[in-house]
Scaffold this active site. Structure first.
Site, PDB file in Angstrom:
ATOM      1  N   ASN A 171     -65.770 101.011  12.629  1.00  0.00           N
ATOM      2  CA  ASN A 171     -65.668 102.086  13.631  1.00  0.00           C
ATOM      3  C   ASN A 171     -64.290 102.728  13.530  1.00  0.00           C
ATOM      4  O   ASN A 171     -63.408 102.487  14.355  1.00  0.00           O
ATOM      5  CB  ASN A 171     -65.907 101.527  15.029  1.00  0.00           C
ATOM      6  CG  ASN A 171     -67.336 101.086  15.224  1.00  0.00           C
ATOM      7  OD1 ASN A 171     -68.245 101.610  14.597  1.00  0.00           O
ATOM      8  ND2 ASN A 171     -67.548 100.111  16.088  1.00  0.00           N
ATOM      9  N   PRO A 173     -62.823 105.516  14.252  1.00  0.00           N
ATOM     10  CA  PRO A 173     -62.131 106.133  15.394  1.00  0.00           C
ATOM     11  C   PRO A 173     -61.423 105.123  16.291  1.00  0.00           C
ATOM     12  O   PRO A 173     -60.406 105.444  16.906  1.00  0.00           O
ATOM     13  CB  PRO A 173     -63.261 106.838  16.149  1.00  0.00           C
ATOM     14  CG  PRO A 173     -64.300 107.110  15.104  1.00  0.00           C
ATOM     15  CD  PRO A 173     -64.244 105.941  14.179  1.00  0.00           C
ATOM     16  N   ASP A 174     -61.963 103.899  16.374  1.00  0.00           N
ATOM     17  CA  ASP A 174     -61.372 102.878  17.241  1.00  0.00           C
ATOM     18  C   ASP A 174     -60.097 102.276  16.673  1.00  0.00           C
ATOM     19  O   ASP A 174     -59.330 101.644  17.408  1.00  0.00           O
ATOM     20  CB  ASP A 174     -62.368 101.730  17.464  1.00  0.00           C
ATOM     21  CG  ASP A 174     -63.506 102.115  18.392  1.00  0.00           C
ATOM     22  OD1 ASP A 174     -63.392 103.148  19.080  1.00  0.00           O
ATOM     23  OD2 ASP A 174     -64.509 101.380  18.424  1.00  0.00           O
ATOM     24  N   HIS A 175     -59.885 102.426  15.361  1.00  0.00           N
ATOM     25  CA  HIS A 175     -58.806 101.694  14.717  1.00  0.00           C
ATOM     26  C   HIS A 175     -57.583 102.547  14.386  1.00  0.00           C
ATOM     27  O   HIS A 175     -56.476 102.017  14.316  1.00  0.00           O
ATOM     28  CB  HIS A 175     -59.308 101.042  13.433  1.00  0.00           C
ATOM     29  CG  HIS A 175     -60.517 100.172  13.635  1.00  0.00           C
ATOM     30  ND1 HIS A 175     -60.596  99.266  14.660  1.00  0.00           N
ATOM     31  CD2 HIS A 175     -61.697 100.094  12.973  1.00  0.00           C
ATOM     32  CE1 HIS A 175     -61.763  98.642  14.606  1.00  0.00           C
ATOM     33  NE2 HIS A 175     -62.454  99.145  13.611  1.00  0.00           N
TER      34      HIS A 175
END
Length: 405
Positions: A171, A173-175
């Site tokens: 994911n 975008p989360d990182h």
């Protein structure tokens, strides 16, 4: 040890799962006192996400949760009980920052929305990180990292032209984009508060940092009407530019050639006379023959050790890097070791555990994970006694009455 950059900054953290939790981790690792508000009745789902230490499933043994929550403290509060809400509001009254990544309206339902808190703490910095922000027709859409990657078109650019989109394997975008943009916004707000004494509300739609990652396809469509397509590993200005097999089981090396000089060096190091064709010596011709060149290179790299080939190519100024797995990154990567990226901290249940360090350094002194991730509610008593002056007996009653749970 020198004073940490954010020492003395107090954060009340309502964030769950990915981007929000990683944002507050960055701030905690720089010295902020981050208090994570949790509840045994409504767990952060990342606490239940594998991998688990020794394969034992527990709310305190998720490596994924641990890495996103280093240097933080945890309290468990029943936010459905008015007394629980008042406890949290009392903590917020003395805090610098409140952070959440819920859908719009969730914090208001809990009694800790911005308008409900600003009178209590006029200098408060309040950041909300919902998918589409607090305003607009799509504000109530629920989304996670993979959703945002799809919604913004990021997934559509990932993969080969003749196949379905592949994504990035995580994911993304989360990182990277969303936690970093959120942390930058908070740092700017802290600077503004230091200069003016004013707090502010930050409404960060997580789709916006994703779009900022893709300026070229966005502008190309707006200006020229061209829709970007998947290119696999190809690059419009470099050839060859791809990932090639090496010796070993599922071992690969990435190679990128941007100049004719690099091409000559590559053919020399591979010992591949078959690659030294007159029609391939110029970049423009190589760009027209990428598929054939990739196949030819692969027959030679397949006979070579990836690390040996990487070192030889880099020494000749050819951009190259072994495709590394987790064990390579932890045990073999000299740059990670040089920068002290991996940190080992003693966790109350998991024992000595590994954590990511930050992707930056400060000249003033070391920053990074200082404390292992907290057990669920590990610091409830400590925080209520020290911050709010509650006695052990008062806390016992609140626990018995399921206010602190």
């Amino acid at each position: 040890m020198s004073r940490l950059p954010l020492a003395g900054v107090s954060i009340i953290d309502f964030c769950w799962v990915g981007a929000g939790s990683y944002m507050t981790k960055l701030l905690a690792d720089m010295g902020a006192d981050v208090v994570k508000v949790e509840s045994t009745r409504s767990l952060d789902s990342l606490r239940l996400a594998p991998p688990f230490k020794d394969g034992v499933r527990s709310v305190n043994r998720s490596g994924y949760f641990a890495d996103r929550n280093s240097s933080k403290r945890s309290i468990t509060v029943n936010m459905k009980d008015p007394r629980g809400v008042e406890i949290v509001r009392a903590l917020i009254a003395e805090a610098d920052i409140v952070a959440n990544n819920f859908r719009p309206g969730t914090m208001e339902k809990l009694g800790v929305g911005y308008d409900q808190l600003v009178a209590l703490n006029p200098g408060l910095i309040y950041i909300g990180m919902s998918m589409n922000g607090d305003e607009g027709p799509d504000r109530m859409m629920l989304g996670y990292g993979i959703t945002m990657a799809a919604l913004t078109g990021f997934l559509g650019l990932s993969g080969y032209p003749d196949r379905e989109p592949t994504g990035t394997g995580t994911n993304y975008p989360d990182h990277v984009p969303n936690p970093c943009h959120g942390a930058f916004a908070v740092m700017a707000a802290l600077r503004h508060k230091r200069r003016t004494g004013e707090g502010q509300k930050i409404d960060m739609a997580q789709t916006e940092p994703m779009l900022a990652l893709m300026p070229t396809p966005v502008m190309d469509f707006q200006v020229n009407g061209r829709v970007a397509t998947r290119q696999g590993n190809r690059d419009a200005a470099k050839a060859p530019h791809g990932v090639y097999p090496t010796t070993g089981d599922d071992r690969w090396i990435a190679i990128s050639v941007g100049t004719d000089g690099q091409w000559r060096a590559l053919t020399r190091i591979l010992g591949a006379d078959s690659l030294d064709r007159p029609e391939w010596r110029a970049l423009q011709n190589r760009l027209k023959n990428c598929a054939a060149i990739d196949r030819a290179i692969a027959t030679h790299t397949l006979q070579r050790d990836g690390y040996e080939l990487m070192d030889a190519l880099q020494a000749a100024s050819v951009t190259a890097g072994v495709v590394q797995n987790a064990a390579d990154l932890i045990d073999r990567d000299p740059q990670m070791r040089h920068r002290d990226h991996w940190r080992y901290l003693l966790h109350a249940e998991m024992g000595n555990s590994i954590y990511n360090g930050p992707p930056f350094r400060f000249a003033s002194g070391p920053v990074g994970p200082r404390l292992a991730a907290p057990l669920l509610g590990e610091h409830t008593r400590e925080i209520l006694e020290v911050r709010l002056g509650k006695s052990p007996e008062e806390i016992d009653v609140l626990i018995a009455q399921e206010v602190l749970i």
